[in-house]
Write a protein that holds these residues in place. Structure first.
Motif, short mmCIF file in Angstrom:
data_model
loop_
_atom_site.label_atom_id
_atom_site.label_comp_id
_atom_site.label_asym_id
_atom_site.label_seq_id
_atom_site.Cartn_x
_atom_site.Cartn_y
_atom_site.Cartn_z
N ARG A 73 2.69 10.09 -6.72
CA ARG A 73 2.31 9.66 -5.27
C ARG A 73 1.93 10.70 -4.56
O ARG A 73 1.08 10.65 -3.62
N ASP A 118 4.45 -1.92 -6.66
CA ASP A 118 3.66 -0.78 -6.62
C ASP A 118 2.65 -0.90 -7.79
O ASP A 118 1.73 -0.02 -8.03
N LYS A 128 0.85 -1.39 -0.06
CA LYS A 128 -0.03 0.07 0.02
C LYS A 128 0.83 1.40 -0.02
O LYS A 128 2.10 1.13 0.33
N LYS A 129 0.36 2.43 -0.45
CA LYS A 129 1.16 3.65 -0.58
C LYS A 129 1.50 3.98 0.92
O LYS A 129 2.76 4.69 1.09
N GLU A 130 0.77 3.65 1.67
CA GLU A 130 1.20 4.23 3.27
C GLU A 130 2.42 3.38 3.83
O GLU A 130 3.12 3.88 4.78
N TRP A 180 10.04 5.85 -0.49
CA TRP A 180 9.77 5.66 -1.81
C TRP A 180 11.17 5.98 -2.39
O TRP A 180 11.34 5.49 -3.55
N PHE A 232 4.56 0.54 -0.44
CA PHE A 232 4.27 -0.48 -1.48
C PHE A 232 5.04 -1.86 -1.18
O PHE A 232 5.45 -2.69 -1.84
#
Length: 282
Positions: free
Chosen positions: A280, A170, A118-120, A230, A123
């Motif tokens: 993002r 991702d 997940k983005k939080e 990231w 990934f």
């Protein structure tokens, strides 16, 4: 050139250098008396996606017995039942014996997402691989793997041996294998707490609440730690591609067909990484 090289198809054979990469993963035997083991998986660019499935499939084939006639019967009944459920026009009578036989002899692998990308969480995902036919083979329970899944918020009864891996994915271009160490197989490991929070729905609930309460622009931006994570992952991706450019002749030749130089190719990768970060943050 040697005589052998000249004789090969009447011309020189291009030398292709294959770069081997590796990552660590954990093997969790269902036998409680057997220790949890840390192994190393080697792969190439072409096998990076499927290396785990193919490796573990061979283990499940060799470590377990084939299904008995009765087990095969139960397995096929379940397969046909699910097919009818998913496809209203499906007719079991139209399935040939050859296909049915191939289904019972086919070794499948089930992947349980313990920590979903997940983005939080940057990934990062942690996956557990198990024998997809464990129930029909009547494999013994794997108490340690089941307990790990429970700590992650997954109600899974694992049967037979299990394998644990980690990767970054991702869903677009970023796909990178990472180490999962035996020392991380413990209830108080930080990744387990994050997985349990994510699987409980807190991340989704937070996003949903924000979306209802205010326009998207007022949502809390990603933390500096998330952005740094990231960036680190994307930098590692760029570095791996540049290393491949420097060491693999076939890869370098192909990239130089669309990029004028090494510097141009690296600039292209950096721009691509920057675009991903920007997307993002939107």
């Amino acid at each position: 050139p040697t005589a052998a090289e000249i004789a090969f198809n009447g011309h020189l054979s291009p030398t292709v250098h294959i770069t081997m990469k590796e990552f660590k993963y954990v093997f969790v035997p269902c036998d409680m008396d057997s220790p949890i083991e840390e192994h190393i998986m080697q792969y190439t660019e072409s096998t990076e996606v499927n290396c785990c499935t193919e490796k573990f499939k061979k283990h499940f084939q060799s470590a377990t017995k084939s299904m008995s006639p009765e087990q095969k019967k139960q397995f096929l009944a379940e397969v046909l039942k699910n097919a009818q459920k998913d496809h209203k026009n499906f007719d079991p009578q139209n399935v040939s014996d050859e296909i049915l036989n191939s289904l019972t002899s086919m070794q499948m692998v089930d992947i349980v997402a313990l920590a979903t990308p997940k983005k939080e969480t940057g990934f990062v995902s942690v996956n557990m691989y198990v024998d997809d036919s464990g129930t029909f083979k009547q494999l013994p329970p794997n108490r340690r793997a089941s307990a790990l899944a429970a700590h992650c918020g997954k109600a899974v009864s694992v049967l037979g041996d299990a394998f644990i891996t980690r990767l970054v994915d991702d869903g677009m271009d970023l796909f990178q294998r990472q180490d999962f160490l035996a020392t991380e197989f413990r209830p108080d490991a930080p990744w387990i707490a994050a997985a349990a929070q994510s699987n409980s729905g807190k991340f989704e609930a937070k996003t949903s609440t924000q979306a209802i309460a205010a326009p998207p622009k007022t949502q809390k931006p990603p933390s500096e730690l998330a952005i740094a994570t990231w960036r680190k992952q994307l930098d590692a991706w760029v570095d791996s591609k540049m290393k491949e450019f420097d060491t693999v002749e076939a890869f370098r030749t192909q990239r130089l067909q669309t990029h004028a130089s090494r510097e141009a190719f690296e600039q292209h990768l950096r721009a691509k990484a920057d675009a991903k970060i920007k997307k993002r943050l939107e």
